[in-house]
Write a protein that holds these residues in place. Structure first.
Motif, mmCIF file in Angstrom:
data_model
loop_
_atom_site.group_PDB
_atom_site.id
_atom_site.type_symbol
_atom_site.label_atom_id
_atom_site.label_comp_id
_atom_site.label_asym_id
_atom_site.label_seq_id
_atom_site.Cartn_x
_atom_site.Cartn_y
_atom_site.Cartn_z
ATOM 1 N N PHE A 29 14.225 50.981 75.328
ATOM 2 C CA PHE A 29 14.286 51.075 76.781
ATOM 3 C C PHE A 29 12.326 51.309 75.970
ATOM 4 O O PHE A 29 11.260 51.063 76.967
ATOM 5 C CB PHE A 29 13.830 51.770 78.281
ATOM 6 C CG PHE A 29 13.305 52.183 79.372
ATOM 7 C CD1 PHE A 29 13.097 50.680 79.722
ATOM 8 C CD2 PHE A 29 11.964 53.403 79.324
ATOM 9 C CE1 PHE A 29 12.495 50.484 80.979
ATOM 10 C CE2 PHE A 29 11.800 52.723 80.489
ATOM 11 C CZ PHE A 29 11.265 51.848 81.569
ATOM 12 N N LEU A 55 24.227 47.489 82.031
ATOM 13 C CA LEU A 55 23.820 47.332 80.519
ATOM 14 C C LEU A 55 24.458 46.682 80.445
ATOM 15 O O LEU A 55 25.073 46.574 80.167
ATOM 16 C CB LEU A 55 23.988 48.883 79.959
ATOM 17 C CG LEU A 55 23.459 50.007 80.314
ATOM 18 C CD1 LEU A 55 24.175 50.848 80.581
ATOM 19 C CD2 LEU A 55 22.609 50.444 79.757
ATOM 20 N N HIS A 95 19.956 47.941 83.263
ATOM 21 C CA HIS A 95 18.846 48.407 83.260
ATOM 22 C C HIS A 95 17.808 47.369 81.660
ATOM 23 O O HIS A 95 18.262 45.647 81.793
ATOM 24 C CB HIS A 95 18.913 48.963 81.621
ATOM 25 C CG HIS A 95 18.834 50.427 81.352
ATOM 26 N ND1 HIS A 95 17.352 50.113 80.603
ATOM 27 C CD2 HIS A 95 18.960 51.463 81.530
ATOM 28 C CE1 HIS A 95 16.482 51.931 80.583
ATOM 29 N NE2 HIS A 95 17.425 52.474 80.514
ATOM 30 N N VAL A 127 22.243 54.011 76.993
ATOM 31 C CA VAL A 127 20.462 53.727 78.060
ATOM 32 C C VAL A 127 19.719 53.905 76.494
ATOM 33 O O VAL A 127 19.449 53.416 75.820
ATOM 34 C CB VAL A 127 20.446 54.716 78.052
ATOM 35 C CG1 VAL A 127 18.466 54.843 78.850
ATOM 36 C CG2 VAL A 127 20.659 54.637 80.123
#
Length: 214
Positions: free
Chosen positions: A172, A149, A131, A167
């Motif tokens: 992001f 991550l 990621h 996440v």
């Protein structure tokens, strides 16, 4: 082997792809903008190397396999794709605005997102995801179909109940698109993301194919 540079080469934002005389670019591979392919490297059928407003650098004796996608960007800061020597990028792999150290193996259908850095000799196995902003140490192994991550890196399985929250903390949309929207406000976030890409990709209207009909 000395191979004439082939592939579809496109001038984008005033930049022309550059291919070393000893490299091979397959006829159906596409190089767009500020792309530099180093000595003895191989870019195979259907691969797309798209620098956008940044650049892509492929080192010596690197292999970019069939239908891989390498894409730079500058919409959230300069995010080149930098691929060092003797890197293997498998079929259908995706590298976005990331840095890949020497002798890294990125397997089939693996994905590496913006601002990630892969240390020398690391492995991203089949279907795995590294990621955004993740840093892999040298010779680190990301198992198949897992998510890597953070820095220091940690691994999560697809079904891990903490994956969605982890996440979300990556931010992001901000890292990749410069979009500052709440994780839970998905409609607004992805509307803005699409608008960013519409503007960025709209610059291709002025592209020039340098070798039509080759």
């Amino acid at each position: 082997m000395i191979a004439e540079a082939q592939g579809i080469r496109i001038r984008h934002r005033g930049h022309v792809p550059q291919v070393h005389p000893t490299a091979y670019v397959a006829p159906t591979a596409t190089l767009v903008g500020d792309v530099r392919v180093g000595p003895r490297s191989r870019v195979m059928y259907g691969a797309v190397l798209d620098a956008e407003g940044s650049r892509i650098e492929v080192g010596e004796a690197a292999v970019i396999c069939e239908n891989a996608v390498l894409r730079g960007s500058a919409v959230a800061g300069d995010q080149p794709v930098l691929v060092d020597d003797h890197v293997f990028v498998g079929p259908h792999a995706t590298l976005l605005g990331c840095e890949v150290g020497r002798c890294v193996y990125v397997a089939t259908a693996a994905t590496v997102l913006q601002c990630a850095r892969l240390g020398a000799g690391s492995v991203v196995a089949v279907g795995a995801l590294v990621h955004a902003r993740t840093v892999l140490p040298d010779e680190y192994f990301v198992p198949p179909h897992t998510v890597a991550l953070d820095a220091p890196v940690r691994l999560l399985a697809p079904g891990d109940p903490g994956l969605a929250e982890a996440v979300g903390r990556v931010g992001f949309a901000q890292v990749a698109f410069g979009v500052d929207a709440e994780w839970t406000d998905r409609i607004s976030r992805y509307e803005h993301v699409a608008e960013v890409r519409v503007a960025e990709f709209g610059t291709h209207a002025d592209d020039e194919v340098l070798n039509p009909g080759q």
